[in-house]
Motif scaffolding. Structure first.
Motif, PDB file in Angstrom:
ATOM      1  N   MET A   1      47.049  41.059  46.273  1.00  0.00           N
ATOM      2  CA  MET A   1      47.217  40.173  45.125  1.00  0.00           C
ATOM      3  C   MET A   1      45.983  40.119  44.226  1.00  0.00           C
ATOM      4  O   MET A   1      46.064  39.651  43.090  1.00  0.00           O
ATOM      5  N   ILE A   2      44.858  40.561  44.723  1.00  0.00           N
ATOM      6  CA  ILE A   2      43.592  40.400  44.012  1.00  0.00           C
ATOM      7  C   ILE A   2      43.295  41.618  43.146  1.00  0.00           C
ATOM      8  O   ILE A   2      43.352  42.761  43.611  1.00  0.00           O
ATOM      9  N   GLU A   3      42.984  41.354  41.895  1.00  0.00           N
ATOM     10  CA  GLU A   3      42.698  42.430  40.943  1.00  0.00           C
ATOM     11  C   GLU A   3      41.331  43.055  41.223  1.00  0.00           C
ATOM     12  O   GLU A   3      40.398  42.358  41.648  1.00  0.00           O
ATOM     13  N   PRO A   4      41.201  44.356  40.984  1.00  0.00           N
ATOM     14  CA  PRO A   4      39.896  45.011  41.155  1.00  0.00           C
ATOM     15  C   PRO A   4      38.816  44.371  40.289  1.00  0.00           C
ATOM     16  O   PRO A   4      39.093  43.849  39.210  1.00  0.00           O
ATOM     17  N   SER A   5      37.595  44.399  40.798  1.00  0.00           N
ATOM     18  CA  SER A   5      36.403  43.908  40.089  1.00  0.00           C
ATOM     19  C   SER A   5      36.436  42.407  39.807  1.00  0.00           C
ATOM     20  O   SER A   5      35.713  41.914  38.947  1.00  0.00           O
ATOM     21  N   SER A   6      37.279  41.678  40.553  1.00  0.00           N
ATOM     22  CA  SER A   6      37.334  40.229  40.385  1.00  0.00           C
ATOM     23  C   SER A   6      36.162  39.562  41.097  1.00  0.00           C
ATOM     24  O   SER A   6      35.494  40.145  41.953  1.00  0.00           O
ATOM     25  N   ARG A   7      35.951  38.296  40.752  1.00  0.00           N
ATOM     26  CA  ARG A   7      34.996  37.448  41.467  1.00  0.00           C
ATOM     27  C   ARG A   7      35.793  36.654  42.509  1.00  0.00           C
ATOM     28  O   ARG A   7      36.721  35.933  42.151  1.00  0.00           O
ATOM     29  N   VAL A   8      35.410  36.797  43.786  1.00  0.00           N
ATOM     30  CA  VAL A   8      36.204  36.227  44.874  1.00  0.00           C
ATOM     31  C   VAL A   8      35.319  35.382  45.783  1.00  0.00           C
ATOM     32  O   VAL A   8      34.248  35.831  46.215  1.00  0.00           O
ATOM     33  N   LEU A   9      35.783  34.168  46.085  1.00  0.00           N
ATOM     34  CA  LEU A   9      35.158  33.324  47.098  1.00  0.00           C
ATOM     35  C   LEU A   9      36.132  33.183  48.257  1.00  0.00           C
ATOM     36  O   LEU A   9      37.269  32.736  48.068  1.00  0.00           O
ATOM     37  N   ASP A  10      35.702  33.570  49.453  1.00  0.00           N
ATOM     38  CA  ASP A  10      36.532  33.462  50.651  1.00  0.00           C
ATOM     39  C   ASP A  10      36.004  32.294  51.483  1.00  0.00           C
ATOM     40  O   ASP A  10      34.913  32.362  52.053  1.00  0.00           O
TER      41      ASP A  10
ATOM     42  N   TYR B   1      36.849  44.484  53.035  1.00  0.00           N
ATOM     43  CA  TYR B   1      37.887  45.346  52.464  1.00  0.00           C
ATOM     44  C   TYR B   1      37.888  45.260  50.943  1.00  0.00           C
ATOM     45  O   TYR B   1      37.959  46.284  50.244  1.00  0.00           O
ATOM     46  N   LEU B   2      37.826  44.053  50.406  1.00  0.00           N
ATOM     47  CA  LEU B   2      37.883  43.867  48.955  1.00  0.00           C
ATOM     48  C   LEU B   2      36.677  44.499  48.255  1.00  0.00           C
ATOM     49  O   LEU B   2      36.820  45.094  47.184  1.00  0.00           O
ATOM     50  N   VAL B   3      35.513  44.372  48.860  1.00  0.00           N
ATOM     51  CA  VAL B   3      34.308  44.968  48.272  1.00  0.00           C
ATOM     52  C   VAL B   3      34.401  46.492  48.297  1.00  0.00           C
ATOM     53  O   VAL B   3      34.089  47.175  47.305  1.00  0.00           O
ATOM     54  N   GLU B   4      34.857  47.033  49.422  1.00  0.00           N
ATOM     55  CA  GLU B   4      34.922  48.487  49.568  1.00  0.00           C
ATOM     56  C   GLU B   4      36.055  49.110  48.752  1.00  0.00           C
ATOM     57  O   GLU B   4      35.874  50.161  48.128  1.00  0.00           O
ATOM     58  N   GLU B   5      37.214  48.483  48.772  1.00  0.00           N
ATOM     59  CA  GLU B   5      38.405  49.087  48.169  1.00  0.00           C
ATOM     60  C   GLU B   5      38.681  48.627  46.737  1.00  0.00           C
ATOM     61  O   GLU B   5      39.261  49.384  45.952  1.00  0.00           O
ATOM     62  N   LYS B   6      38.292  47.410  46.409  1.00  0.00           N
ATOM     63  CA  LYS B   6      38.609  46.880  45.082  1.00  0.00           C
ATOM     64  C   LYS B   6      37.368  46.512  44.273  1.00  0.00           C
ATOM     65  O   LYS B   6      37.475  46.022  43.149  1.00  0.00           O
ATOM     66  N   HIS B   7      36.204  46.764  44.863  1.00  0.00           N
ATOM     67  CA  HIS B   7      34.926  46.588  44.153  1.00  0.00           C
ATOM     68  C   HIS B   7      34.786  45.190  43.569  1.00  0.00           C
ATOM     69  O   HIS B   7      34.294  45.015  42.454  1.00  0.00           O
ATOM     70  N   VAL B   8      35.221  44.193  44.329  1.00  0.00           N
ATOM     71  CA  VAL B   8      35.088  42.814  43.868  1.00  0.00           C
ATOM     72  C   VAL B   8      33.642  42.356  44.030  1.00  0.00           C
ATOM     73  O   VAL B   8      32.853  42.943  44.781  1.00  0.00           O
ATOM     74  N   VAL B   9      33.300  41.297  43.306  1.00  0.00           N
ATOM     75  CA  VAL B   9      32.051  40.580  43.527  1.00  0.00           C
ATOM     76  C   VAL B   9      32.408  39.430  44.464  1.00  0.00           C
ATOM     77  O   VAL B   9      33.022  38.448  44.046  1.00  0.00           O
TER      78      VAL B   9
END
Length: 213
Positions: free
Chosen positions: A26-35, A46-54
């Motif tokens: 559900m999360i777009e690439p290069s998004s800013r994400v707080l888990d 996974y998100l950092v490696e595959e979707k290059h999120v911050v």
């Protein structure tokens, strides 16, 4: 009535739970994400490696913080019940709370903070309205122990168990908009909650995308 399938447990990549894979999708690439309650950081990694999120994590346990740091991930040690208020409005595109809401002391406060901090919040939790849970309580007369709720009542960190209907009622009380709702069943299949009157009975877990109303 069965809705269109959104995914299966077998479709998940190694190391990710079914709900975490759905969240990641559900999360777009290069998004800013707080888990929030990120544990050892599997989702963020996974998100950092595959979707290059911050990405950044908020985790209470020292063990989880250590695991995050050892994997080169950004994490703050803190408590969702007290420390979310320190984050500014709209600091992130997505705030994730997976399988953690039921362990918070003040779920309403936490929910209000999630949609304040992020443009969208993604929340998953075990559904106490699942039919097997109901039957075990009805016929066994004891608090159920299931795959989604594996701890005995005196050992569990879960202090605010709820059903899908309870969760939706909380969203209405908080003025939170539900953009999307999914359920997971025992086999790990995910389906839209829309048009499924028996979803609260058949789902082991719920997963919702939320925004500020």
């Amino acid at each position: 009535m069965r809705a269109k399938k959104a995914g299966r447990r077998g479709d998940s990549r190694p190391g990710l739970r079914a709900d975490l894979q759905l969240i990641a999708d559900m999360i777009e690439p290069s998004s800013r994400v707080l888990d929030v309650g990120c544990g050892d950081g599997q989702l963020l990694h996974y998100l950092v490696e595959e979707k290059h999120v911050v990405g950044r994590g908020l985790e209470l346990s020292q063990e989880g913080v250590n695991a995050m740091v050892s994997n080169g991930l950004s994490v703050v040690q803190g408590d969702a019940d007290t420390d979310l208020i320190d984050f500014p409005d709209r600091a992130f595109d997505y705030v994730v709370l997976s399988q953690t809401l039921q362990a918070t002391r003040d779920p309403r406060f936490v929910m209000e903070q999630l949609v304040r901090i992020g443009r969208r919040a993604i929340v998953s939790f075990p559904n106490f309205g699942y039919w097997r849970v109901r039957l075990r309580l009805l016929f066994g007369g004891r608090m159920p122990v299931t795959e989604s709720l594996p701890d005995r009542w005196f050992e569990t960190p879960n202090i605010h168990l709820c059903t899908l209907l309870d969760f939706l009622e909380l969203c209405r009380a908080c003025g939170i908009s539900v953009e999307r709702g999914l359920t997971l069943d025992k086999r790990g299949e995910a389906q839209s909650i829309t048009g499924r009157p028996r979803a609260n009975l058949l789902a082991t877990d719920g997963l919702f995308v939320l925004s500020q109303g």
